[in-house]
Design a protein around this motif. Sequence first.
Motif, PDB file in Angstrom:
ATOM      1  N   LEU A 227      94.579  -0.136  27.728  1.00 25.03           N
ATOM      2  CA  LEU A 227      93.066  -1.238  27.020  1.00 25.03           C
ATOM      3  C   LEU A 227      92.189   0.106  28.379  1.00 25.03           C
ATOM      4  N   GLY A 228      92.954   1.110  29.117  1.00 25.22           N
ATOM      5  CA  GLY A 228      91.615   2.422  29.173  1.00 25.22           C
ATOM      6  C   GLY A 228      92.084   2.974  27.908  1.00 25.22           C
ATOM      7  N   GLN A 229      92.520   3.232  27.363  1.00 29.57           N
ATOM      8  CA  GLN A 229      92.927   4.748  25.751  1.00 29.57           C
ATOM      9  C   GLN A 229      92.116   4.144  24.619  1.00 29.57           C
ATOM     10  N   ALA A 230      91.882   2.788  24.621  1.00 30.83           N
ATOM     11  CA  ALA A 230      90.866   2.061  23.971  1.00 30.83           C
ATOM     12  C   ALA A 230      89.792   1.874  24.114  1.00 30.83           C
ATOM     13  N   PHE A 231      89.044   2.241  25.311  1.00 34.68           N
ATOM     14  CA  PHE A 231      87.679   1.218  25.853  1.00 34.68           C
ATOM     15  C   PHE A 231      87.396   3.356  24.977  1.00 34.68           C
ATOM     16  N   GLN A 232      87.907   3.967  25.834  1.00 31.63           N
ATOM     17  CA  GLN A 232      87.452   5.462  26.235  1.00 31.63           C
ATOM     18  C   GLN A 232      87.462   5.988  24.454  1.00 31.63           C
TER      19      GLN A 232
END
Length: 319
Positions: A227-232
């Motif tokens: 989720l963090g990779q996608a958000f960035q």
Amino acid sequence: MHQQAIDKAKAAPTHFDMQESFVRQLDARITHHLSQLSPAPARLIDAASDAMGSGKRLRPYLLHLVAGDVADRDAVLDMAVALEMVHTASLIVDDLPSMDNAMLRRGRPTTHARFGEATAILTAIGLLNHAISIANGVAGLADGQRGALVSILSGVMGWQGLVAGQELDLHGFSDRDGVDDGPLDRITRINALKTGALLCAAVEAGAILGGRPDAERSLLRRFGEDLGQAFQIADDLIDMLSDSAATGKDCRKDVGKETYLAVYGAEEALRRCRGLLASADAALVGAGLSPEPFRCMIDAIFTPMLDRVPQAQAASAAR
């Protein structure tokens, strides 16, 4: 009987209603904790209140969802406030003239733009310290659980978290940083430190408060990482393809940086983002949690961001 089922469904609160209810409770708890800061200087309290006065509240709500209904409500709210304080402090620091030099955040002047650089720095330090104090004072937990929560917060702030991510984002990697597998490895590491770390912290804190077993916690961490990779990546897309009026913050601050968008282009970045969201969803399902509330939260955040991409591309092509 059929009509009774329909009436019951209509009366049942939606996931949006539940999220709104949680955010209202969180905002009230934030106000409570900020009211305890006196006799700190009023200007510092005003700066902290201003900085924490708005936001998506993604990380606190994620903590709440992972913790589940079995967790103590007050403990969840207090830890959610601590997490939001860390997040807000990181934004204050990111926006400083010596960092990204941003003047707009969440549709309002950044903390240093309104209160001055010195007060902004002191506010960020104060919020970080108070977050640790809140985590250390969460009631109703065993000492080991409380210590784990403090460790999560201190870890996400520091040398293997936000501090490291910001340094690498600003100045890149040296030969001693142990990353030599090309741009994807470097981009993934920065994204994990700057964005993924806080989302993983929310997941891990929620798992502790909810008493989740180790097998679930491992999958939930993978959910937070993806989720963090996608958000960035989504944030990078918006930063380059949108404007401040639409995003509420300064845009094009990442020009010249090695982001996924800059290296691979908008189409591949969009594809990668959607793939990461699918992977995050699979990890969530594997952990055995009811995915629907998480999906509603993710859809509410990501759909408006990703829908802007083709619109911005079309507008750019028309010019």
